[in-house]
Design a protein around this motif. Structure first.
Motif, mmCIF file in Angstrom:
data_model
loop_
_atom_site.group_PDB
_atom_site.id
_atom_site.type_symbol
_atom_site.label_atom_id
_atom_site.label_comp_id
_atom_site.label_asym_id
_atom_site.label_seq_id
_atom_site.Cartn_x
_atom_site.Cartn_y
_atom_site.Cartn_z
ATOM 1 N N ARG A 21 60.953 35.119 45.095
ATOM 2 C CA ARG A 21 59.830 34.194 44.986
ATOM 3 C C ARG A 21 58.631 34.725 45.749
ATOM 4 N NH1 ARG A 21 64.190 31.145 46.445
ATOM 5 N NH2 ARG A 21 63.319 30.865 48.531
ATOM 6 N N ALA A 60 66.990 40.490 38.791
ATOM 7 C CA ALA A 60 66.303 39.246 38.471
ATOM 8 C C ALA A 60 64.799 39.460 38.628
ATOM 9 C CB ALA A 60 66.801 38.112 39.367
ATOM 10 N N ASP A 96 70.461 40.416 43.273
ATOM 11 C CA ASP A 96 70.801 39.744 42.021
ATOM 12 C C ASP A 96 70.209 38.347 41.915
ATOM 13 O OD1 ASP A 96 72.321 38.465 43.897
ATOM 14 O OD2 ASP A 96 74.254 38.858 42.952
ATOM 15 N N LYS A 97 69.248 38.025 42.779
ATOM 16 C CA LYS A 97 68.579 36.727 42.718
ATOM 17 C C LYS A 97 67.071 36.932 42.580
ATOM 18 C CE LYS A 97 72.057 34.368 45.528
ATOM 19 N NZ LYS A 97 72.316 33.576 46.754
ATOM 20 N N PRO A 98 66.380 36.008 41.918
ATOM 21 C CA PRO A 98 64.922 36.141 41.776
ATOM 22 C C PRO A 98 64.237 36.168 43.136
ATOM 23 C CG PRO A 98 65.787 34.441 40.313
ATOM 24 C CD PRO A 98 66.902 34.805 41.234
#
Length: 268
Positions: free
Chosen positions: A168, A184, A164-166
């Motif tokens: 990178r 995300a 649930d987090k981007p």
């Protein structure tokens, strides 16, 4: 009399050994002609230099296993490094090819099997295939008893990894024996790998590798197709061939049909 004090504090270990499961991109070698390979690498990967960033790769020799020509592994390793790939292993070659690969400093990569969820997807035995049992005589009406329902066959739980987090650039997520759902953005340079299918409910701008252990029924879904690379069961496509207008920046799915990836818009 002098007293010498000694410390009995335990020494800190300098290293630890732990098991690890790593997923690598395979370079499937289909020719022993390195000049031809160099030309095709320049054409296909030279247009997308950001595709690899000193990523470790394995060399799959199975298509050239029966080739009579010897492979110059030192030159092959140098050629792949020119395109920001770091060859660390080889697999599928003849005994002589594997011996030459090991002499060049490559390790022998284990042959991967299908993930457990792929094996569970095989059709169950039908009633017609089951052995016939002799029919028992019907009990008299007064002796008839209600039989308990047969126990339901156990079904293997489907595993899903939720992110649930981007992600990178440089980050990698691997869903071993499972699907992965990303809520995300997957940014350029990030990588999502799954033995099952990949669902990205956000822009997919990095790399998505589904069916990593050969599961050909895996799929890739995204609400915004801008991927640098998509791959299913080892068959991949990069942005060297631009995404069609009906999928670029739009909801799309990817599936494997034979040896070809089909990228098509998702319809509501």
């Amino acid at each position: 009399m002098a007293v010498v004090s000694r410390s009995h504090a335990p020494a800190t270990a300098a290293f630890a050994l732990r098991s690890a499961a790593l997923t690598l991109v395979c370079v499937v070698l289909k020719t022993t002609d390195l000049a031809r390979l160099a030309e095709e690498l320049d054409t296909r990967i030279g247009a997308t230099p950001e595709l690899f960033d000193n990523d470790p790769v394995a060399i799959d020799l199975s298509p050239v296993r029966e080739a009579a020509e010897a492979i110059d592994f030192a030159a092959l390793i140098g050629l792949l490094r020119q395109h920001r790939m770091l060859p660390i292993a080889a697999k599928g070659g003849s005994p002589q090819q594997m011996a030459d690969a090991l002499a060049a400093g490559l390790a022998e990569a284990p042959e991967g099997g299908l993930p457990a969820r792929a094996e569970a997807a095989e059709p169950a035995t039908t009633q017609a295939e089951a052995p016939k049992q002799p029919e028992a005589p019907s009990p008299a009406p007064q002796q008839a008893q209600q039989q308990p329902p047969p126990p339901q066959q156990h079904q293997q739980a489907v595993r899903t990894l939720l992110i649930d987090k981007p992600l990178r650039s440089g980050q990698q997520v691997y869903a071993k024996g499972a699907d992965v759902v990303v809520l995300a953005a997957v940014n350029p340079g990030a990588e999502v790998i799954a033995d099952g299918s990949i669902h990205v409910y956000a822009p997919l701008r990095g790399r998505a590798i589904a069916g990593a252990k050969g599961y050909e029924q895996a799929r890739i879904f995204t609400t915004c197709m801008e991927a640098q690379l998509v791959s299913i069961a080892g068959t991949y496509r990069t942005t060297e061939v631009p995404w069609p207008a009906d999928v670029l920046g739009k909801p799309a799915s990817v599936r494997l049909e034979g040896d070809k990836l089909i990228v098509e818009p998702l319809k509501a």
